[in-house]
Design a protein around this motif. Structure first.
Motif, short mmCIF file in Angstrom:
data_model
loop_
_atom_site.label_atom_id
_atom_site.label_comp_id
_atom_site.label_asym_id
_atom_site.label_seq_id
_atom_site.Cartn_x
_atom_site.Cartn_y
_atom_site.Cartn_z
N TYR A 124 33.64 36.30 27.88
CA TYR A 124 35.27 36.02 27.98
C TYR A 124 35.51 35.87 26.49
CZ TYR A 124 34.08 34.86 32.68
OH TYR A 124 33.67 34.85 34.11
N VAL A 125 36.86 36.47 26.42
CA VAL A 125 37.64 35.81 25.16
C VAL A 125 37.94 34.28 25.52
CG1 VAL A 125 38.64 38.08 24.55
CG2 VAL A 125 39.63 36.26 26.24
N TRP B 21 48.92 29.14 38.06
CA TRP B 21 47.96 30.36 38.03
C TRP B 21 47.35 30.54 36.51
CZ3 TRP B 21 46.87 34.35 41.91
CH2 TRP B 21 47.35 33.68 43.34
N MET B 22 46.04 30.62 36.29
CA MET B 22 45.49 30.85 34.96
C MET B 22 44.66 31.89 35.07
SD MET B 22 45.23 26.63 34.10
CE MET B 22 44.20 26.46 36.12
N TYR B 23 44.42 32.36 33.78
CA TYR B 23 43.63 33.78 33.89
C TYR B 23 42.43 33.64 32.71
CZ TYR B 23 47.88 35.38 36.26
OH TYR B 23 48.79 35.62 37.16
N LEU B 24 41.48 34.21 33.31
CA LEU B 24 40.51 34.47 32.18
C LEU B 24 40.04 36.10 31.91
CD1 LEU B 24 37.49 32.08 33.49
CD2 LEU B 24 38.72 31.94 31.26
N SER B 25 39.85 36.31 30.76
CA SER B 25 39.63 38.04 30.55
C SER B 25 38.48 38.16 29.55
CB SER B 25 40.91 38.52 29.91
OG SER B 25 40.86 39.62 29.45
N SER B 26 38.04 39.43 29.74
CA SER B 26 36.92 39.79 28.72
C SER B 26 37.60 40.58 27.53
CB SER B 26 36.05 40.81 29.47
OG SER B 26 36.64 41.56 30.15
N LEU C 53 42.62 30.16 39.64
CA LEU C 53 42.11 30.50 38.42
C LEU C 53 41.62 32.11 38.76
CD1 LEU C 53 40.91 30.33 35.58
CD2 LEU C 53 38.83 29.49 36.54
N VAL C 54 42.39 33.10 37.96
CA VAL C 54 42.01 34.24 38.00
C VAL C 54 40.93 34.86 37.06
CG1 VAL C 54 43.07 36.67 38.32
CG2 VAL C 54 44.44 34.61 38.80
N ASP C 55 39.82 35.31 37.60
CA ASP C 55 38.88 35.92 36.45
C ASP C 55 38.76 37.35 36.55
OD1 ASP C 55 36.55 36.77 35.38
OD2 ASP C 55 35.56 34.67 35.96
N LEU C 56 39.66 37.98 35.61
CA LEU C 56 39.87 39.54 35.54
C LEU C 56 38.58 40.31 35.42
CD1 LEU C 56 42.77 39.97 33.16
CD2 LEU C 56 42.87 39.30 35.39
#
Lengths: 176, 305
Positions: B221-222, B236-241, B45-48
Motif C-alpha cells: 500500500y501507499v 467512504w475511504m480508500y486504500l491503494s497500491s 473502506l475501499v481497498d483498490l
C-alpha cells in the motif's frame, strides 16, 4: 510372480508416500467439498480438495494459515501462531463469518478493537481472495464463471443472458 | 465643513454596516468549530488492491435502487474502455486505470458521503441531510433542480435526471439509507462484493483497520488513506497500491471542509437579504418624508383652492 512383485512395489510406494506426508495432515481432509453455503447468484462450487492439496505442495498453511498445525507462512501471524498447534475446526467457515458486516458482528469488533483478527475477512471474501490470488499467480482460471456458473437469479441481477438489455450499444447521456 | 447630505449619509451607512458585518461575522466564523462528523457514523473502506472489476457492485446497486436497465449487461467489460461518471441511471460505476504497476487497478466511484458535505451547504432548499449513520441523503420532493450541488461537489458525484421532462431532480448514491443503512445493514454494493474490496463498519474502526493494513503490508500500500482527512473527512475511504492521482483521485482538495471556504461569506447573506431591505426602505421613507409632507400640504392647499 511378476504380478506379486508389482503388488509389493505398490505397497512400498504407498507406505513411503504415507511416511513423507505425515507432517501434513492433509490426508485427513476431505477429497472434495461442495461450497454451497453462499450459493445464490452462482451455483455451488465443487472444490477438489485433493487436487488443491497437491497444487499447494502438501503445505496446508498455504490456505489454512495456522489452523492445521503446519508452520504458518505469513510473518504477521508467526508472532502468536508459530507453535499454536492444530485448531479444533479447520474449515474456512469455522473462522470466517458469513455475516461479516451485520450489526452484531460489527459491534463485537468495535468492543474488542485490540484483537489482531479485527480485520478478518468474511467467508465469501476468504474464498475469493485466497482462490483468486493463487489462481492469478499460477495462471489458473480467474473468470467468475470458470469456477461457478451463474444461476438465473444471477443472470437477472447482472442483466445478462435472457435478461440482457434490448437495443444494444446505445450511449446514454451521463447526466451532468 | 463636510456637507451632510443624503448621499454621504448612505455611503457611511453602507461602509459602516459592511465593516460591522464583516468584523462580527469573522469572529463568529472563527468561533464555529469544524463539525468533524458524527461519532458513531458508518463508513466503507475501499481497498483498490483487491478489486478485479467484476462490476457486481454496479449490478447490485441497480437492483437495490430500482434503476433503469443499463445499455450493456453488467458482465460486459467493454465499458472499461472509457472513464465513466455516475449518472441518473448508475449511482456507482467502476473504472479501469492503467498504472505504474504492471497491472491495472479498478476504482469504484459513488458518493463519498462527506462528513461536512458541500452539496448540503450549497442547497438553498435544504434538500440534503447528513444522517447520524453517515449517509448524505436528499429529499427529491423539495429539490427545485437548481443543480448547485452538482457544482459544489468536489467529487463531481450528483447527477441530474435530464431525461425527466416533468420533474427533473438530482440523483446520487444515498448509502442505501432507506432500505438498509438505517436498519444497521451494509449497502447492497458491499454485500455483493466477492472480495471484500468494500468493508463496511464504523468509520472510526475502519480508519484503524486501514492503517493496520498499511502497517502489515507496507510494500503493497501507499501510506495514505484517501478520505480520512480530505475535505474534512468522508464516510467512504480508500486504500491503494499506487499514488492516488494515478487512479483518478483529486489529490489537491485539501483537508478543509468545503464549507470553511465560504462560511464567512454565507453568514453575511441572510443579513444582506433580511436587514438591508428594511434598513434602506427606512432610509428611503425618512429621506422622502419632507417631500411627501410637502406634497400632502400641496394637495390639501390645492383641494382648498
Amino acid at each position: 510372480m511378476i504380478q506379486k512383485n508389482k503388488y509389493l512395489i505398490g505397497v512400498i510406494a504407498l507406505l513411503a508416500l504415507a511416511l513423507f506426508t505425515v507432517p501434513c495432515l492433509a490426508m485427513e481432509g476431505p477429497d472434495s467439498i461442495e461450497l454451497d453455503s453462499l450459493a445464490e447468484l452462482y451455483e455451488p462450487v465443487q472444490f477438489d480438495h485433493i487436487m488443491h492439496v497437491e497444487a499447494a505442495g502438501d503445505d496446508c498453511s498455504v490456505c489454512h494459515h495456522h489452523t492445521t498445525g503446519t508452520p504458518v507462512q505469513d510473518e504477521n501471524c508467526i508472532g502468536c501462531h508459530a507453535n499454536s498447534g492444530e485448531a479444533d475446526e479447520v474449515a474456512c467457515s469455522a473462522c470466517h463469518p458469513a455475516n461479516r458486516f451485520q450489526a452484531d458482528y460489527l459491534n463485537k469488533i468495535d468492543e474488542n478493537y485490540r484483537l489482531n483478527h479485527v480485520d478478518k475477512v468474511g467467508l465469501k471474501a476468504a474464498y475469493h481472495i485466497k482462490c483468486m490470488g493463487c489462481h492469478e499467480e499460477n495462471d489458473a482460471p480467474t473468470g467468475c464463471q470458470d469456477c461457478h456458473t451463474r444461476t438465473e437469479a444471477g443472470d437477472k441481477m447482472f442483466r445478462s443472458g435472457k435478461y440482457a438489455p434490448k437495443g444494444g450499444n446505445k450511449s446514454r447521456k451521463s447526466g451532468h | 465643513m463636510k456637507v451632510f447630505n443624503r448621499r454621504n449619509f448612505l455611503k457611511g451607512g453602507v461602509a459602516g454596516g459592511a465593516a460591522a458585518t464583516l468584523l462580527s461575522k469573522s469572529k463568529d466564523a472563527g468561533a464555529a468549530k469544524s463539525f468533524g462528523g458524527y461519532p458513531n457514523s458508518m463508513g466503507v473502506l475501499v481497498d483498490l488492491t483487491r478489486c478485479v472489476g467484476c462490476r457486481s457492485c454496479e449490478a447490485a446497486c441497480n437492483k437495490e435502487q430500482g434503476l433503469p436497465a443499463p445499455d450493456l449487461p453488467f458482465d460486459d467489460t467493454s465499458v472499461f474502455e472509457e472513464k465513466r461518471r455516475t449518472s441518473e441511471g448508475a449511482y456507482t460505476v467502476v473504472n479501469k486505470y492503467d498504472t505504474s504497476k504492471d497491472h491495472p487497478l479498478f476504482r469504484k466511484i459513488q458518493c463519498n458521503h462527506c462528513n461536512e458535505p458541500a452539496c448540503l451547504t450549497s442547497c438553498f432548499v435544504n434538500a440534503y441531510k447528513k444522517t447520524p449513520e453517515g449517509a448524505v441523503t436528499y429529499d427529491p420532493t423539495v429539490c427545485v433542480g437548481c443543480r448547485t450541488c452538482m457544482v459544489a461537489c468536489p467529487f463531481y458525484v450528483p447527477a441530474y435526471s435530464y431525461s425527466s421532462v416533468i420533474n427533473p431532480v438530482v440523483k446520487k448514491c444515498v448509502f442505501c439509507y432507506d432500505t438498509r443503512l438505517k436498519f444497521g445493514r451494509p449497502p447492497a454494493c458491499v454485500e455483493s462484493c466477492p472480495k471484500e474490496v468494500l468493508s463496511f463498519g464504523k468509520r472510526k474502526d475502519l480508519i484503524k483497520i486501514a492503517h493496520q493494513r498499511i502497517r502489515s503490508k507496507p510494500d503493497l500500500y501507499v501510506n495514505h488513506v484517501y478520505g480520512e482527512k480530505e475535505v474534512g473527512g468522508t464516510s467512504w475511504m480508500y486504500l491503494s497500491s499506487v499514488p492516488f492521482d494515478e487512479v483518478g483521485f483529486d489529490t489537491h482538495l485539501g483537508n478543509q471542509p468545503i464549507i470553511s471556504y465560504v462560511k464567512e461569506f454565507l453568514t453575511i447573506v441572510p443579513m444582506v437579504l433580511t436587514i438591508w431591505p428594511a434598513l434602506f426602505a427606512g432610509f428611503h421613507l425618512l429621506a422622502n418624508r419632507k417631500d411627501s409632507k410637502k406634497n400632502e400640504k400641496q394637495s390639501i392647499t390645492n383641494g382648498e383652492g
